[in-house]
Design a protein around this motif. Structure first.
Motif, PDB file in Angstrom:
ATOM      1  N   HIS A  86     -13.058 -25.800   3.552  1.00 57.36           N
ATOM      2  CA  HIS A  86     -13.725 -27.037   3.114  1.00 57.36           C
ATOM      3  C   HIS A  86     -15.184 -26.763   2.725  1.00 57.36           C
ATOM      4  O   HIS A  86     -15.694 -27.322   1.746  1.00 57.36           O
ATOM      5  CB  HIS A  86     -13.696 -28.080   4.231  1.00 57.36           C
ATOM      6  CG  HIS A  86     -12.322 -28.592   4.545  1.00 57.36           C
ATOM      7  ND1 HIS A  86     -11.383 -28.845   3.573  1.00 57.36           N
ATOM      8  CD2 HIS A  86     -11.731 -28.901   5.733  1.00 57.36           C
ATOM      9  CE1 HIS A  86     -10.270 -29.285   4.151  1.00 57.36           C
ATOM     10  NE2 HIS A  86     -10.452 -29.331   5.443  1.00 57.36           N
ATOM     11  N   THR A  87     -15.836 -25.892   3.480  1.00 53.49           N
ATOM     12  CA  THR A  87     -17.264 -25.633   3.262  1.00 53.49           C
ATOM     13  C   THR A  87     -17.519 -24.714   2.074  1.00 53.49           C
ATOM     14  O   THR A  87     -18.399 -24.965   1.248  1.00 53.49           O
ATOM     15  CB  THR A  87     -17.893 -25.008   4.530  1.00 53.49           C
ATOM     16  OG1 THR A  87     -17.656 -25.872   5.634  1.00 53.49           O
ATOM     17  CG2 THR A  87     -19.386 -24.811   4.357  1.00 53.49           C
ATOM     18  N   GLN A  88     -16.722 -23.637   1.981  1.00 57.07           N
ATOM     19  CA  GLN A  88     -17.010 -22.599   0.988  1.00 57.07           C
ATOM     20  C   GLN A  88     -16.204 -22.719  -0.299  1.00 57.07           C
ATOM     21  O   GLN A  88     -16.728 -22.504  -1.386  1.00 57.07           O
ATOM     22  CB  GLN A  88     -16.769 -21.213   1.603  1.00 57.07           C
ATOM     23  CG  GLN A  88     -17.702 -20.883   2.759  1.00 57.07           C
ATOM     24  CD  GLN A  88     -17.531 -19.454   3.236  1.00 57.07           C
ATOM     25  OE1 GLN A  88     -16.838 -18.651   2.623  1.00 57.07           O
ATOM     26  NE2 GLN A  88     -18.143 -19.131   4.360  1.00 57.07           N
ATOM     27  N   THR A  89     -14.915 -23.036  -0.170  1.00 60.55           N
ATOM     28  CA  THR A  89     -14.040 -22.976  -1.349  1.00 60.55           C
ATOM     29  C   THR A  89     -13.832 -24.319  -2.033  1.00 60.55           C
ATOM     30  O   THR A  89     -13.789 -24.380  -3.270  1.00 60.55           O
ATOM     31  CB  THR A  89     -12.674 -22.360  -0.966  1.00 60.55           C
ATOM     32  OG1 THR A  89     -12.895 -21.095  -0.340  1.00 60.55           O
ATOM     33  CG2 THR A  89     -11.803 -22.162  -2.192  1.00 60.55           C
ATOM     34  N   GLU A  90     -13.725 -25.400  -1.273  1.00 61.12           N
ATOM     35  CA  GLU A  90     -13.482 -26.704  -1.900  1.00 61.12           C
ATOM     36  C   GLU A  90     -14.512 -27.083  -2.958  1.00 61.12           C
ATOM     37  O   GLU A  90     -14.154 -27.716  -3.961  1.00 61.12           O
ATOM     38  CB  GLU A  90     -13.398 -27.803  -0.836  1.00 61.12           C
ATOM     39  CG  GLU A  90     -11.958 -28.162  -0.505  1.00 61.12           C
ATOM     40  CD  GLU A  90     -11.852 -29.395   0.359  1.00 61.12           C
ATOM     41  OE1 GLU A  90     -12.878 -29.924   0.816  1.00 61.12           O
ATOM     42  OE2 GLU A  90     -10.711 -29.831   0.595  1.00 61.12           O
ATOM     43  N   PRO A  91     -15.797 -26.712  -2.795  1.00 60.98           N
ATOM     44  CA  PRO A  91     -16.776 -27.061  -3.836  1.00 60.98           C
ATOM     45  C   PRO A  91     -16.431 -26.525  -5.223  1.00 60.98           C
ATOM     46  O   PRO A  91     -16.845 -27.107  -6.226  1.00 60.98           O
ATOM     47  CB  PRO A  91     -18.077 -26.451  -3.309  1.00 60.98           C
ATOM     48  CG  PRO A  91     -17.925 -26.482  -1.819  1.00 60.98           C
ATOM     49  CD  PRO A  91     -16.471 -26.165  -1.591  1.00 60.98           C
ATOM     50  N   ILE A  92     -15.647 -25.437  -5.296  1.00 59.43           N
ATOM     51  CA  ILE A  92     -15.316 -24.927  -6.635  1.00 59.43           C
ATOM     52  C   ILE A  92     -14.364 -25.878  -7.356  1.00 59.43           C
ATOM     53  O   ILE A  92     -14.287 -25.862  -8.584  1.00 59.43           O
ATOM     54  CB  ILE A  92     -14.742 -23.487  -6.620  1.00 59.43           C
ATOM     55  CG1 ILE A  92     -13.294 -23.458  -6.119  1.00 59.43           C
ATOM     56  CG2 ILE A  92     -15.626 -22.553  -5.829  1.00 59.43           C
ATOM     57  CD1 ILE A  92     -12.628 -22.103  -6.281  1.00 59.43           C
ATOM     58  N   ILE A  93     -13.634 -26.707  -6.602  1.00 59.11           N
ATOM     59  CA  ILE A  93     -12.736 -27.668  -7.249  1.00 59.11           C
ATOM     60  C   ILE A  93     -13.553 -28.679  -8.047  1.00 59.11           C
ATOM     61  O   ILE A  93     -13.229 -28.981  -9.204  1.00 59.11           O
ATOM     62  CB  ILE A  93     -11.833 -28.352  -6.208  1.00 59.11           C
ATOM     63  CG1 ILE A  93     -10.931 -27.300  -5.527  1.00 59.11           C
ATOM     64  CG2 ILE A  93     -10.978 -29.433  -6.878  1.00 59.11           C
ATOM     65  CD1 ILE A  93     -10.104 -27.847  -4.387  1.00 59.11           C
ATOM     66  N   ASP A  94     -14.628 -29.191  -7.450  1.00 55.72           N
ATOM     67  CA  ASP A  94     -15.503 -30.117  -8.179  1.00 55.72           C
ATOM     68  C   ASP A  94     -16.175 -29.415  -9.358  1.00 55.72           C
ATOM     69  O   ASP A  94     -16.361 -30.008 -10.428  1.00 55.72           O
ATOM     70  CB  ASP A  94     -16.568 -30.698  -7.243  1.00 55.72           C
ATOM     71  CG  ASP A  94     -15.987 -31.733  -6.288  1.00 55.72           C
ATOM     72  OD1 ASP A  94     -14.961 -32.340  -6.635  1.00 55.72           O
ATOM     73  OD2 ASP A  94     -16.560 -31.918  -5.202  1.00 55.72           O
ATOM     74  N   TYR A  95     -16.523 -28.150  -9.139  1.00 51.60           N
ATOM     75  CA  TYR A  95     -17.151 -27.348 -10.207  1.00 51.60           C
ATOM     76  C   TYR A  95     -16.218 -27.278 -11.419  1.00 51.60           C
ATOM     77  O   TYR A  95     -16.654 -27.463 -12.573  1.00 51.60           O
ATOM     78  CB  TYR A  95     -17.448 -25.952  -9.661  1.00 51.60           C
ATOM     79  CG  TYR A  95     -17.975 -24.952 -10.662  1.00 51.60           C
ATOM     80  CD1 TYR A  95     -19.319 -24.953 -11.044  1.00 51.60           C
ATOM     81  CD2 TYR A  95     -17.141 -23.988 -11.207  1.00 51.60           C
ATOM     82  CE1 TYR A  95     -19.813 -24.012 -11.947  1.00 51.60           C
ATOM     83  CE2 TYR A  95     -17.615 -23.045 -12.110  1.00 51.60           C
ATOM     84  CZ  TYR A  95     -18.958 -23.064 -12.478  1.00 51.60           C
ATOM     85  OH  TYR A  95     -19.440 -22.133 -13.374  1.00 51.60           O
ATOM     86  N   TYR A  96     -14.929 -27.032 -11.161  1.00 48.43           N
ATOM     87  CA  TYR A  96     -13.973 -26.923 -12.260  1.00 48.43           C
ATOM     88  C   TYR A  96     -13.530 -28.289 -12.787  1.00 48.43           C
ATOM     89  O   TYR A  96     -13.142 -28.411 -13.944  1.00 48.43           O
ATOM     90  CB  TYR A  96     -12.760 -26.089 -11.831  1.00 48.43           C
ATOM     91  CG  TYR A  96     -13.055 -24.607 -11.765  1.00 48.43           C
ATOM     92  CD1 TYR A  96     -13.558 -23.932 -12.875  1.00 48.43           C
ATOM     93  CD2 TYR A  96     -12.828 -23.875 -10.612  1.00 48.43           C
ATOM     94  CE1 TYR A  96     -13.824 -22.573 -12.836  1.00 48.43           C
ATOM     95  CE2 TYR A  96     -13.094 -22.513 -10.551  1.00 48.43           C
ATOM     96  CZ  TYR A  96     -13.591 -21.868 -11.675  1.00 48.43           C
ATOM     97  OH  TYR A  96     -13.864 -20.517 -11.625  1.00 48.43           O
TER      98      TYR A  96
END
Length: 218
Positions: free
Chosen positions: A177-187
């Protein structure tokens, strides 16, 4: 096609990646395979990664990025690839964008395998491994052995790995949730994300993903 596969631990990324890559005739590039190959071959990046791992330290993004970029440059990836486990954070996602732009390439889709958190915990915490042969895997609910605690294949003792305990799984989810989920919003900002419900049979999830990819190319 050039695809990134994301999802929480226990979502079935490795299984889906293998099927999708085969169906699309593109290489499946996983972070785990990259590390194993570079370390076993003694490449400069592999030696650097091993030095960090032997010291109990995290391998820097620069090493992981270097391995991924080298692999994407192989001849079999000329017409596409499926990335599994990379990028893992925003820094890696930005580096991937830079690499693709530098080679006049672009991503076609980011497939987000969606699984409820309680289901992730149930999938992983219920896993039981054979002590004699770790390729023999059972599940306390979904794939029970005939005799509890005993491998159907070889009679070995079944056990739960330390990193499959519920507490460890929830910690892994927090890291996701902390490290990887932000890339979903990025994409999502690049209109690349396609959410794939990952509950049900493996074949059903694969069919959903293939249908979504087909719709993108039409």
């Amino acid at each position: 096609m050039r695809i990134v596969l994301v999802g929480p631990p226990g979502a079935g990324k490795g299984t889906q990646a293998a099927y999708l890559a085969k169906n699309l005739a593109i290489p499946h590039i996983s972070t785990g395979d990259l590390f194993r190959a570079n370390i076993s071959q003694g490449t400069p990046l592999g030696l650097e990664a091993k030095s960090y791992m032997d010291a109990g330290q995290l391998v820097p993004d620069s090493v992981t990025i270097g391995m991924a970029e080298d692999r994407m440059g192989h001849a079999d990836a000329a017409n596409g690839f499926l990335l599994d486990g990379f990028p893992r954070n925003l820094g890696q996602a930005e580096s991937l964008d830079d690499y693709l732009k530098g080679h006049d390439l672009k991503l076609d889709a980011v497939l987000d395998l969606e699984v409820p958190e309680d289901e992730v915990v149930k999938r992983i915490a219920g896993r039981r491994i054979c002590r004699k042969d770790s390729s023999h895997v059972f599940h306390a609910e979904y794939n029970k052995p005939e005799t509890e605690g005993v491998c159907d294949v070889c009679g070995g003792e079944l056990y739960q790995r330390d990193d499959d305990s519920e507490d460890t799984v929830r910690n892994r989810l927090e890291v996701y949730h902390t490290q990887t989920e932000p890339i979903i919003d990025y994409y999502k900002a690049q209109d690349l994300v396609v959410t794939i419900p990952a509950l049900g049979k493996v074949s059903e999830v694969t069919e959903r993903a293939m249908a979504a990819l087909k719709a993108l190319s039409e």
